[in-house]
Write an enzyme that holds these catalytic residues in place. Sequence first.
Site, short mmCIF file in Angstrom:
data_model
loop_
_atom_site.label_atom_id
_atom_site.label_comp_id
_atom_site.label_asym_id
_atom_site.label_seq_id
_atom_site.Cartn_x
_atom_site.Cartn_y
_atom_site.Cartn_z
N LYS A 117 0.81 -1.23 0.00
CA LYS A 117 0.00 0.00 0.00
C LYS A 117 0.84 1.27 0.00
CE LYS A 117 -4.35 -1.66 0.76
NZ LYS A 117 -5.18 -2.38 1.64
N LYS A 205 -4.50 -11.87 -5.99
CA LYS A 205 -5.77 -12.17 -5.29
C LYS A 205 -6.89 -11.31 -5.87
CE LYS A 205 -5.95 -8.92 -1.50
NZ LYS A 205 -6.33 -8.57 -0.17
N LYS A 208 -11.19 -5.81 -4.38
CA LYS A 208 -12.17 -4.80 -4.79
C LYS A 208 -11.49 -3.62 -5.46
CE LYS A 208 -12.70 -4.48 0.19
NZ LYS A 208 -13.47 -4.75 1.33
P1 TYM Z 1 -10.49 -6.78 4.69
O1 TYM Z 1 -11.72 -6.02 4.68
O2 TYM Z 1 -9.36 -6.25 3.90
O3 TYM Z 1 -10.70 -8.24 4.24
C1 TYM Z 1 -11.77 -8.98 4.77
C2 TYM Z 1 -11.51 -10.46 4.73
O4 TYM Z 1 -11.59 -10.94 3.40
C3 TYM Z 1 -10.47 -11.74 3.11
N1 TYM Z 1 -10.17 -11.64 1.68
C4 TYM Z 1 -9.97 -12.70 0.88
N2 TYM Z 1 -9.97 -14.02 1.13
C5 TYM Z 1 -9.74 -14.86 0.10
N3 TYM Z 1 -9.52 -14.42 -1.16
C6 TYM Z 1 -9.51 -13.10 -1.47
N4 TYM Z 1 -9.30 -12.71 -2.71
C7 TYM Z 1 -9.73 -12.17 -0.41
N5 TYM Z 1 -9.79 -10.82 -0.35
C8 TYM Z 1 -10.06 -10.52 0.94
C9 TYM Z 1 -9.37 -11.17 3.99
O5 TYM Z 1 -8.36 -12.10 4.22
C10 TYM Z 1 -10.12 -10.83 5.24
O6 TYM Z 1 -10.24 -11.97 6.09
N6 TYM Z 1 -7.61 -6.55 8.48
C11 TYM Z 1 -8.85 -7.24 8.21
C12 TYM Z 1 -9.99 -6.63 8.96
C13 TYM Z 1 -9.76 -6.74 10.43
C14 TYM Z 1 -9.76 -7.92 11.19
C15 TYM Z 1 -9.45 -7.53 12.51
C16 TYM Z 1 -9.98 -9.26 10.87
C17 TYM Z 1 -9.48 -5.71 11.27
N7 TYM Z 1 -9.30 -6.19 12.52
C18 TYM Z 1 -9.35 -8.48 13.53
C19 TYM Z 1 -9.89 -10.19 11.91
C20 TYM Z 1 -9.57 -9.79 13.20
C21 TYM Z 1 -9.03 -7.18 6.70
O7 TYM Z 1 -8.15 -7.36 5.98
O8 TYM Z 1 -10.15 -6.89 6.21
#
Ligand code: TYM
Length: 338
Positions: A117, A205, A208
Amino acid sequence: MKTILTGIRANSVLTLGNYLGALLPMVRLANKYSKTGEYQINIFAPDLHSIISEVDGDLQENILRTVKYYLAAGLEINDNVHIYRQSRVSAHSELCWILNCVATMGETARMTQYKEKSEGRESCNVAIFDYPILMAADILLYSASYVPIGEDQFQHIELTRNLATRFNNRFKEVFVVPVKTSEQVKFMGTDEGIRIRDLLNPEKKMSKSTKAENSKIMLDDAPERAAKKIMSATTDSLGKVKFDMWAQPGISNLLQIEALTTGVPLAEVTAAWAGETRYGELKKQVASSVADMLRDFQTRLAEVSDAQVYELLEVGEKYANEIANAKLLEVQKAVGLR
Ligand code: TYM
């Protein structure tokens, strides 16, 4: 009681990757374990994480929709399932600060997400760097052992484990250390972490933020449109269906999507298609599974009301504040602030 905890940022409509990689596994675990009396299930909207980057549209509406996604995905509600917003529990920010005093610049700078990022940018906000420390606070406040997330987030779990262990050794044993990611995947019932790939560029991967519309399936895509995107997915020229993420990432991605959307184990899906030479046949099957899944999901989503969500949040936030404040006090005492 053990805690299973996860969150998904509500910055926009989510992708099939979020759904299959994180949302659905959480719902399946929650439904399996919440009634045993041995587990608490915490699902929260990391809205403080959301404001780190651009939010598509209105944040409140996005949060509401994301909570609805869980219900539409079949989450069963009972007394052991809690849903809350991160910013409504101020202990998250407070613990983040204390953990900032334990974390090192080096370990945080090694996080892939931060590197990706920040790379090539003239400046980036401090929160992009601090993101995983707040995430560690989200997990440690509730003594969560299991954190169902996609493979891209595994590094953050390892960081959380390191911070918790360091804190416990330096001050006092106050944190439950979440289990290793290798154990997390076993608990989730998969052999490895889930990473749904970009349909056009399967080395990456599905995300969005990728511009090309055909590279990703959004949860509000019309089922027919999603099916067309699967039909135009990039495959390879080897001409034989085999699950091999390195040599055949496009085909393997389709097999993975088929397994997760239908609930059939990956090994069975892979065995059923092994040796098939017509990629078109596999694509047709996956396209139809994804379209069916979206159709059901979207119908159920339309049936969830705003009032239902607000009611859950009210109860969930009361619970979350009690647990989180009690843990924060333990931490404050351990470091000498109380
Ligand atoms: P975020 O919103 O970026 O992603 C949400 C979840 O979606 C999964 N993900 C995927 N899994 C498989 N294939 C993909 N292409 C793909 N794209 C996204 C991510 O691995 C994630 O599980 N940092 C976290 C949010 C968060 C969180 C936490 C999660 C904040 N605090 C504490 C667990 C515990 C996140 O990346 O969200």
